[in-house]
Design a protein around this motif. Structure first.
Motif, mmCIF file in Angstrom:
data_model
loop_
_atom_site.group_PDB
_atom_site.id
_atom_site.type_symbol
_atom_site.label_atom_id
_atom_site.label_comp_id
_atom_site.label_asym_id
_atom_site.label_seq_id
_atom_site.Cartn_x
_atom_site.Cartn_y
_atom_site.Cartn_z
ATOM 1 N N LEU A 1 -22.036 -7.491 44.886
ATOM 2 C CA LEU A 1 -23.583 -7.554 45.174
ATOM 3 C C LEU A 1 -24.033 -8.713 45.043
ATOM 4 N N ASN B 1 -22.722 -10.359 48.164
ATOM 5 C CA ASN B 1 -23.598 -9.963 49.452
ATOM 6 C C ASN B 1 -24.780 -10.308 49.617
ATOM 7 N N THR B 2 -25.356 -10.773 48.619
ATOM 8 C CA THR B 2 -26.611 -11.592 48.644
ATOM 9 C C THR B 2 -26.654 -12.974 49.165
ATOM 10 N N GLN C 1 -25.724 -2.301 50.132
ATOM 11 C CA GLN C 1 -25.376 -2.497 48.894
ATOM 12 C C GLN C 1 -24.792 -1.152 48.165
ATOM 13 N N THR C 2 -25.056 -0.124 48.563
ATOM 14 C CA THR C 2 -24.747 1.150 48.417
ATOM 15 C C THR C 2 -23.150 1.510 48.775
ATOM 16 N N THR D 1 -18.871 -4.318 40.734
ATOM 17 C CA THR D 1 -20.262 -4.059 41.489
ATOM 18 C C THR D 1 -21.030 -5.513 41.487
#
Length: 153
Positions: free
Chosen positions: A91, A94-95, A76-77, A87
């Motif tokens: 994010l 990504n999830t 995430q970073t 973002t």
């Protein structure tokens, strides 16, 4: 005993998450990602070799769970650093990809158990998949570094 082991694994998943975020800040996301993927793969690959001792198995599982949960905040970073203008999008993607990977991994694990009538192969397959992920990370990170150098030139 199962309840106690799940409690231990849950605690170490929290520790892994915290350590993943801390390491991403202190060591950098790329280095932390490569470290946690390597530890994750090695702990899974060693798991079948350590099943003769419940303590060795538990220690391997603690390392496995910690390394697995380190990956989340690190990724995430990394994504936030790479695409700060989007973002929320990166994010959420990504999830979604993590959930898809979990579903595919569970399906593959179930097929392996059904075809071999044993769960003993799952750590080997999972560790092999993590090694492929580690190779993909090396490749992706090297491309990212190359693109950044090209933009700076």
């Amino acid at each position: 005993t199962v309840t106690f082991i799940l409690l231990i694994l849950g605690l170490f998943s929290m520790i892994g998450t915290r350590f993943g975020g801390y390491s991403a800040d202190k060591l950098g996301t790329e280095r932390t990602l490569l470290i946690c993927l390597t530890i994750h793969a090695l702990s899974l690959l060693s798991l079948p070799l350590l099943t003769s001792s419940w303590l060795a198995t538990l220690i391997s599982m603690v390392i496995w769970v910690s390394a697995a949960w380190m990956t989340g905040p690190t990724m995430q970073t990394y994504f936030v650093q790479r695409v700060p203008q989007a973002t929320d999008l990166v994010l959420s993607l990504n999830t979604s990809v993590m959930q898809l990977g979990t579903a595919l991994g569970a399906g593959l694990g179930g097929m392996i158990i059904k075809s071999t009538t044993s769960s003993g192969y799952n750590p080997w397959v999972g560790g092999g998949m993590l090694l492929l992920g580690l190779l993909a990370a090396f490749f992706s990170l090297s491309l990212s570094r190359k693109q950044m150098r090209t933009k700076q030139s």
